[in-house]
Design an enzyme around this catalytic site. Structure first.
Site, short mmCIF file in Angstrom:
data_model
loop_
_atom_site.label_atom_id
_atom_site.label_comp_id
_atom_site.label_asym_id
_atom_site.label_seq_id
_atom_site.Cartn_x
_atom_site.Cartn_y
_atom_site.Cartn_z
N LYS A 194 0.94 -1.31 -0.09
CA LYS A 194 0.07 -0.06 0.00
C LYS A 194 0.92 1.22 -0.04
CE LYS A 194 -3.44 2.62 2.71
NZ LYS A 194 -4.68 2.50 3.80
N LYS A 251 -2.04 -1.53 -3.83
CA LYS A 251 -2.90 -0.47 -3.74
C LYS A 251 -2.28 0.87 -3.95
CE LYS A 251 -5.93 1.63 -0.45
NZ LYS A 251 -6.41 1.70 0.86
C1 PBG Z 1 -7.39 3.28 5.55
C2 PBG Z 1 -7.66 2.83 3.89
C3 PBG Z 1 -7.53 3.75 3.07
C4 PBG Z 1 -7.92 3.11 2.01
C5 PBG Z 1 -8.52 1.94 2.49
N1 PBG Z 1 -8.29 1.91 3.59
C6 PBG Z 1 -7.09 5.21 2.76
C7 PBG Z 1 -5.91 5.99 3.52
O1 PBG Z 1 -4.80 5.22 3.74
O2 PBG Z 1 -6.31 6.92 3.89
C8 PBG Z 1 -8.28 3.89 0.56
C9 PBG Z 1 -9.21 3.41 -0.32
C10 PBG Z 1 -9.56 4.24 -1.43
O3 PBG Z 1 -9.04 5.36 -1.46
O4 PBG Z 1 -10.52 3.85 -2.05
N2 PBG Z 1 -6.20 3.08 6.01
#
Ligand code: PBG
Length: 329
Positions: A194, A251
Protein backbone atom coordinates in the site's frame (compact mmCIF):
# COMPACT_ATOMS: atom_id res chain seq x y z
CA UNK A 1 9.13 -16.87 -38.07
CA UNK A 2 9.21 -14.66 -41.13
CA UNK A 3 7.95 -11.41 -39.65
CA UNK A 4 7.13 -10.29 -43.18
CA UNK A 5 4.15 -12.71 -43.07
CA UNK A 6 2.83 -11.68 -39.67
CA UNK A 7 -0.62 -10.14 -40.01
CA UNK A 8 -2.01 -8.64 -36.86
CA UNK A 9 -4.84 -7.11 -38.87
CA UNK A 10 -6.17 -10.49 -40.03
CA UNK A 11 -6.35 -11.79 -36.46
CA UNK A 12 -8.37 -8.78 -35.36
CA UNK A 13 -10.96 -8.82 -38.14
CA UNK A 14 -13.48 -11.15 -36.57
CA UNK A 15 -14.94 -10.09 -33.20
CA UNK A 16 -15.54 -13.71 -32.21
CA UNK A 17 -11.95 -14.57 -33.00
CA UNK A 18 -10.83 -11.61 -30.90
CA UNK A 19 -12.75 -13.09 -27.99
CA UNK A 20 -11.42 -16.56 -28.68
CA UNK A 21 -7.84 -15.36 -28.42
CA UNK A 22 -8.18 -13.11 -25.35
CA UNK A 23 -5.36 -13.82 -22.91
CA UNK A 24 -7.07 -12.09 -20.01
CA UNK A 25 -10.54 -12.84 -18.80
CA UNK A 26 -12.82 -10.53 -16.92
CA UNK A 27 -15.90 -11.58 -15.02
CA UNK A 28 -17.82 -10.57 -11.96
CA UNK A 29 -16.57 -13.56 -9.91
CA UNK A 30 -13.25 -11.77 -9.45
CA UNK A 31 -14.74 -8.57 -8.06
CA UNK A 32 -15.06 -7.29 -4.53
CA UNK A 33 -17.35 -4.35 -3.74
CA UNK A 34 -16.32 -1.88 -1.00
CA UNK A 35 -19.12 -0.83 1.38
CA UNK A 36 -19.21 1.97 3.95
CA UNK A 37 -21.46 1.67 6.96
CA UNK A 38 -21.73 4.77 9.13
CA UNK A 39 -22.88 4.38 12.72
CA UNK A 40 -25.88 6.57 13.58
CA UNK A 41 -26.40 7.82 10.02
CA UNK A 42 -30.10 8.46 9.29
CA UNK A 43 -30.18 8.63 5.49
CA UNK A 44 -27.60 7.33 3.08
CA UNK A 45 -25.33 9.85 1.36
CA UNK A 46 -23.71 9.59 -2.06
CA UNK A 47 -19.92 9.92 -1.87
CA UNK A 48 -18.51 12.83 -3.90
CA UNK A 49 -16.72 11.47 -6.97
CA UNK A 50 -17.90 7.89 -6.47
CA UNK A 51 -21.09 7.77 -8.51
CA UNK A 52 -23.48 5.15 -7.16
CA UNK A 53 -21.47 4.52 -3.97
CA UNK A 54 -22.89 5.61 -0.64
CA UNK A 55 -22.18 6.09 3.02
CA UNK A 56 -24.81 3.58 4.09
CA UNK A 57 -27.01 3.38 7.17
CA UNK A 58 -27.40 0.11 9.06
CA UNK A 59 -30.62 -0.51 7.10
CA UNK A 60 -29.69 0.80 3.68
CA UNK A 61 -26.56 -1.34 3.58
CA UNK A 62 -28.66 -4.52 3.67
CA UNK A 63 -30.78 -3.33 0.75
CA UNK A 64 -27.64 -2.35 -1.14
CA UNK A 65 -26.11 -5.80 -0.61
CA UNK A 66 -29.34 -7.44 -1.77
CA UNK A 67 -29.21 -5.49 -5.00
CA UNK A 68 -25.49 -6.18 -5.44
CA UNK A 69 -26.12 -9.91 -5.06
CA UNK A 70 -28.77 -9.64 -7.77
CA UNK A 71 -26.10 -8.08 -9.96
CA UNK A 72 -23.77 -11.00 -9.46
CA UNK A 73 -21.43 -9.52 -6.82
CA UNK A 74 -20.76 -12.00 -4.04
CA UNK A 75 -17.72 -10.51 -2.29
CA UNK A 76 -17.61 -7.35 -0.24
CA UNK A 77 -15.06 -5.29 1.65
CA UNK A 78 -16.70 -3.53 4.59
CA UNK A 79 -15.50 -0.28 6.16
CA UNK A 80 -17.17 0.53 9.47
CA UNK A 81 -17.26 4.23 10.31
CA UNK A 82 -17.95 4.79 14.03
CA UNK A 83 -19.94 7.78 15.31
CA UNK A 84 -17.39 8.65 18.02
CA UNK A 85 -13.68 9.22 17.65
CA UNK A 86 -11.06 9.10 20.39
CA UNK A 87 -7.32 8.80 20.97
CA UNK A 88 -7.52 5.37 22.63
CA UNK A 89 -10.01 2.90 24.20
CA UNK A 90 -11.81 2.36 20.93
CA UNK A 91 -15.05 0.47 20.70
CA UNK A 92 -15.33 -1.84 17.71
CA UNK A 93 -18.92 -2.75 18.56
CA UNK A 94 -20.66 -0.75 15.82
CA UNK A 95 -18.63 -2.43 13.07
CA UNK A 96 -18.92 -5.84 14.75
CA UNK A 97 -22.71 -5.44 14.99
CA UNK A 98 -22.91 -4.54 11.33
CA UNK A 99 -20.88 -7.64 10.44
CA UNK A 100 -23.18 -9.91 12.42
CA UNK A 101 -26.33 -8.43 10.97
CA UNK A 102 -24.96 -8.82 7.42
CA UNK A 103 -23.95 -12.41 8.12
CA UNK A 104 -27.23 -13.24 9.83
CA UNK A 105 -29.12 -11.97 6.83
CA UNK A 106 -27.01 -13.35 3.98
CA UNK A 107 -24.93 -16.16 5.52
CA UNK A 108 -22.81 -18.04 3.01
CA UNK A 109 -24.44 -16.28 0.03
CA UNK A 110 -21.68 -13.72 0.35
CA UNK A 111 -18.01 -13.52 1.19
CA UNK A 112 -17.38 -10.73 3.68
CA UNK A 113 -13.97 -9.17 4.13
CA UNK A 114 -13.63 -6.40 6.70
CA UNK A 115 -11.05 -3.63 6.61
CA UNK A 116 -9.04 -3.39 9.83
CA UNK A 117 -7.61 0.06 10.53
CA UNK A 118 -7.86 2.78 13.14
CA UNK A 119 -8.06 5.87 10.90
CA UNK A 120 -11.87 6.15 11.16
CA UNK A 121 -11.65 5.63 14.93
CA UNK A 122 -8.87 8.03 15.92
CA UNK A 123 -9.58 11.73 16.54
CA UNK A 124 -6.34 12.63 14.70
CA UNK A 125 -7.13 10.47 11.65
CA UNK A 126 -3.98 8.34 11.74
CA UNK A 127 -4.06 4.60 11.12
CA UNK A 128 -2.60 3.83 14.56
CA UNK A 129 -2.26 5.00 18.14
CA UNK A 130 0.11 7.89 18.88
CA UNK A 131 3.05 7.71 21.31
CA UNK A 132 2.55 9.14 24.82
CA UNK A 133 4.34 12.31 23.67
CA UNK A 134 1.94 12.46 20.72
CA UNK A 135 4.79 12.93 18.25
CA UNK A 136 4.61 9.72 16.21
CA UNK A 137 2.44 6.71 15.47
CA UNK A 138 3.46 4.03 17.99
CA UNK A 139 3.94 0.70 16.22
CA UNK A 140 3.54 -1.68 19.17
CA UNK A 141 0.44 -0.09 20.66
CA UNK A 142 -1.14 0.19 17.24
CA UNK A 143 -0.54 -3.49 16.44
CA UNK A 144 -2.09 -4.55 19.75
CA UNK A 145 -5.25 -2.53 18.96
CA UNK A 146 -5.43 -3.82 15.39
CA UNK A 147 -5.21 -7.44 16.56
CA UNK A 148 -8.03 -6.77 19.01
CA UNK A 149 -10.22 -5.23 16.31
CA UNK A 150 -9.47 -8.06 13.86
CA UNK A 151 -10.42 -10.74 16.38
CA UNK A 152 -13.64 -8.94 17.24
CA UNK A 153 -14.59 -8.68 13.54
CA UNK A 154 -13.75 -12.33 12.94
CA UNK A 155 -15.84 -13.41 15.94
CA UNK A 156 -18.72 -11.28 14.64
CA UNK A 157 -18.66 -13.37 11.45
CA UNK A 158 -16.22 -11.77 9.01
CA UNK A 159 -14.88 -14.36 6.55
CA UNK A 160 -11.69 -12.38 6.09
CA UNK A 161 -9.95 -9.55 7.91
CA UNK A 162 -7.90 -7.05 5.94
CA UNK A 163 -5.48 -4.77 7.79
CA UNK A 164 -4.77 -1.56 5.83
CA UNK A 165 -2.79 0.33 8.49
CA UNK A 166 0.79 -0.51 7.37
CA UNK A 167 2.31 -1.06 10.83
CA UNK A 168 5.22 -3.51 11.11
CA UNK A 169 4.37 -6.96 12.44
CA UNK A 170 0.58 -6.66 12.32
CA UNK A 171 0.11 -9.74 10.17
CA UNK A 172 1.88 -12.01 12.69
CA UNK A 173 -0.03 -10.41 15.59
CA UNK A 174 -3.41 -10.72 13.88
CA UNK A 175 -2.75 -14.32 12.74
CA UNK A 176 -1.87 -15.24 16.29
CA UNK A 177 -4.91 -13.47 17.74
CA UNK A 178 -7.16 -15.32 15.27
CA UNK A 179 -5.52 -18.69 15.91
CA UNK A 180 -5.65 -18.45 19.69
CA UNK A 181 -9.12 -16.88 19.64
CA UNK A 182 -10.85 -19.79 17.93
CA UNK A 183 -10.84 -18.07 14.52
CA UNK A 184 -8.16 -20.11 12.82
CA UNK A 185 -10.30 -20.69 9.72
CA UNK A 186 -10.61 -16.99 8.95
CA UNK A 187 -8.65 -15.56 6.04
CA UNK A 188 -6.15 -12.76 6.39
CA UNK A 189 -5.71 -10.37 3.47
CA UNK A 190 -2.78 -8.02 3.83
CA UNK A 191 -2.70 -4.63 2.19
CA UNK A 192 0.97 -5.51 1.81
CA UNK A 193 1.93 -3.10 -0.97
CA UNK A 194 0.00 0.00 0.00
CA UNK A 195 1.57 3.20 -1.21
CA UNK A 196 1.52 6.72 0.19
CA UNK A 197 -0.87 7.94 -2.46
CA UNK A 198 -2.82 11.09 -3.23
CA UNK A 199 -5.51 8.98 -4.88
CA UNK A 200 -7.28 8.21 -1.58
CA UNK A 201 -9.13 11.56 -1.49
CA UNK A 202 -12.79 10.51 -1.96
CA UNK A 203 -12.31 7.58 0.43
CA UNK A 204 -11.23 9.87 3.24
CA UNK A 205 -14.43 11.87 2.81
CA UNK A 206 -16.45 8.63 2.89
CA UNK A 207 -14.64 7.19 5.93
CA UNK A 208 -14.11 10.56 7.62
CA UNK A 209 -10.48 9.55 8.12
CA UNK A 210 -8.10 12.27 6.86
CA UNK A 211 -5.13 13.01 9.16
CA UNK A 212 -5.58 16.41 10.77
CA UNK A 213 -2.30 17.15 12.60
CA UNK A 214 0.81 19.19 11.68
CA UNK A 215 4.48 18.49 11.04
CA UNK A 216 5.57 14.83 11.09
CA UNK A 217 1.94 13.79 11.55
CA UNK A 218 0.45 15.80 8.69
CA UNK A 219 0.25 12.76 6.41
CA UNK A 220 0.86 9.00 6.33
CA UNK A 221 4.39 9.15 4.90
CA UNK A 222 5.95 7.46 7.96
CA UNK A 223 4.00 4.23 7.50
CA UNK A 224 2.76 3.93 3.91
CA UNK A 225 5.21 3.00 1.13
CA UNK A 226 6.95 5.78 -0.78
CA UNK A 227 5.89 5.74 -4.48
CA UNK A 228 9.59 5.69 -5.45
CA UNK A 229 10.33 2.53 -3.38
CA UNK A 230 8.96 -0.54 -5.20
CA UNK A 231 11.55 -2.60 -3.29
CA UNK A 232 9.72 -1.82 -0.05
CA UNK A 233 6.58 -3.27 -1.62
CA UNK A 234 8.48 -6.49 -2.28
CA UNK A 235 10.06 -6.60 1.19
CA UNK A 236 6.73 -5.92 2.90
CA UNK A 237 4.87 -8.49 0.78
CA UNK A 238 7.49 -11.20 1.38
CA UNK A 239 7.39 -10.45 5.08
CA UNK A 240 3.59 -10.51 5.25
CA UNK A 241 3.56 -13.82 3.38
CA UNK A 242 6.00 -15.24 5.96
CA UNK A 243 3.92 -13.85 8.83
CA UNK A 244 0.85 -15.72 7.62
CA UNK A 245 -1.10 -13.61 5.15
CA UNK A 246 -3.33 -15.75 2.90
CA UNK A 247 -3.56 -13.14 0.18
CA UNK A 248 -1.74 -9.95 -0.63
CA UNK A 249 -2.69 -6.65 -2.21
CA UNK A 250 -1.33 -3.82 -4.30
CA UNK A 251 -2.95 -0.42 -3.80
CA UNK A 252 -3.59 1.83 -5.76
CA UNK A 253 -3.95 -0.02 -9.06
CA UNK A 254 -3.25 1.73 -12.35
CA UNK A 255 -0.36 3.94 -11.16
CA UNK A 256 1.31 0.80 -9.73
CA UNK A 257 0.77 -1.76 -12.51
CA UNK A 258 4.54 -2.31 -12.69
CA UNK A 259 4.58 -3.20 -8.99
CA UNK A 260 1.64 -5.57 -9.38
CA UNK A 261 3.29 -7.31 -12.33
CA UNK A 262 6.60 -7.62 -10.47
CA UNK A 263 5.09 -8.87 -7.22
CA UNK A 264 2.61 -11.32 -8.72
CA UNK A 265 5.45 -12.87 -10.76
CA UNK A 266 7.61 -13.26 -7.65
CA UNK A 267 5.16 -14.27 -4.92
CA UNK A 268 2.67 -16.99 -5.72
CA UNK A 269 -0.02 -16.14 -3.19
CA UNK A 270 -3.29 -14.82 -4.63
CA UNK A 271 -3.08 -11.10 -5.40
CA UNK A 272 -5.78 -8.51 -4.96
CA UNK A 273 -5.56 -5.04 -6.39
CA UNK A 274 -7.47 -2.05 -5.06
CA UNK A 275 -8.67 0.37 -7.73
CA UNK A 276 -8.85 3.19 -5.21
CA UNK A 277 -11.37 5.98 -4.86
CA UNK A 278 -9.33 8.63 -6.69
CA UNK A 279 -8.71 6.34 -9.67
CA UNK A 280 -12.36 5.43 -9.90
CA UNK A 281 -13.46 9.05 -9.49
CA UNK A 282 -11.02 10.26 -12.16
CA UNK A 283 -12.79 8.14 -14.78
CA UNK A 284 -16.19 9.25 -13.51
CA UNK A 285 -15.16 12.91 -13.80
CA UNK A 286 -13.83 12.41 -17.35
CA UNK A 287 -17.10 10.73 -18.24
CA UNK A 288 -19.15 13.56 -16.73
CA UNK A 289 -17.16 16.04 -18.80
CA UNK A 290 -18.09 14.04 -21.90
CA UNK A 291 -14.46 13.14 -22.55
CA UNK A 292 -14.60 9.35 -22.22
CA UNK A 293 -17.18 6.60 -22.24
CA UNK A 294 -17.14 5.84 -18.49
CA UNK A 295 -18.11 2.16 -18.47
CA UNK A 296 -15.74 1.39 -21.35
CA UNK A 297 -12.86 3.15 -19.59
CA UNK A 298 -13.60 1.22 -16.39
CA UNK A 299 -13.64 -2.09 -18.24
CA UNK A 300 -10.31 -1.25 -19.91
CA UNK A 301 -8.76 -0.39 -16.53
CA UNK A 302 -10.00 -3.66 -15.06
CA UNK A 303 -8.48 -5.65 -17.92
CA UNK A 304 -5.17 -3.91 -17.28
CA UNK A 305 -5.29 -4.85 -13.60
CA UNK A 306 -6.01 -8.48 -14.47
CA UNK A 307 -3.27 -8.47 -17.12
CA UNK A 308 -0.77 -7.27 -14.52
CA UNK A 309 -1.54 -10.30 -12.34
CA UNK A 310 -4.46 -9.62 -10.01
CA UNK A 311 -6.93 -12.39 -9.15
CA UNK A 312 -9.19 -10.10 -7.15
CA UNK A 313 -10.33 -6.67 -8.28
CA UNK A 314 -11.55 -4.41 -5.51
CA UNK A 315 -13.53 -1.72 -7.30
CA UNK A 316 -16.26 0.78 -6.50
CA UNK A 317 -17.79 -0.30 -9.80
CA UNK A 318 -18.03 -4.01 -8.91
CA UNK A 319 -21.81 -3.67 -8.82
CA UNK A 320 -21.82 -2.67 -12.51
CA UNK A 321 -19.22 -5.17 -13.65
CA UNK A 322 -21.59 -7.90 -14.85
CA UNK A 323 -23.64 -5.51 -16.97
CA UNK A 324 -20.74 -3.50 -18.36
CA UNK A 325 -18.65 -6.54 -19.23
CA UNK A 326 -21.61 -8.14 -21.00
CA UNK A 327 -22.27 -5.00 -23.01
CA UNK A 328 -18.70 -4.06 -23.78
CA UNK A 329 -16.62 -7.22 -24.07
C1 PBG B 1 -7.37 3.23 5.55
C2 PBG B 1 -7.65 2.97 4.12
C3 PBG B 1 -7.49 3.84 3.04
C4 PBG B 1 -8.06 3.22 1.95
C5 PBG B 1 -8.50 1.97 2.36
N1 PBG B 1 -8.23 1.83 3.71
C6 PBG B 1 -7.02 5.22 2.86
C7 PBG B 1 -5.93 5.83 3.58
O1 PBG B 1 -4.84 5.28 3.73
O2 PBG B 1 -6.18 6.95 4.00
C8 PBG B 1 -8.15 3.86 0.58
C9 PBG B 1 -9.20 3.35 -0.31
C10 PBG B 1 -9.58 4.25 -1.42
O3 PBG B 1 -9.05 5.35 -1.66
O4 PBG B 1 -10.49 3.83 -2.14
N2 PBG B 1 -6.17 2.98 6.04
Amino acid sequence: MDSGKLSLRRTRLNPLFRKLTAEVDLNVDHFMQPLFCVEGLKTKEEIPGLTGVFRETSDSILRQIESDLENGVKSFLLFGVPAKKSAQNFSYASTANMISSIKQRFGTDLFLAVDVCLCSYTDHGHCGVLSTEGDHVDNGRSVAELAKAALEYAKAGADCVAPSDMMDGRIAAIRQALDTGGQEQKLLMSYSAKFHSKFYGPFRVAANSAPNKDNALKDRATYQIDPARPSDALLASERDAREGADLLMVKPGLPYLDVLAMLSAKIKLPWAVYEVSGEYAAIEELAKAGLVNGPAAHVESWISLRRAGASILISYGARHAQKWIKELR
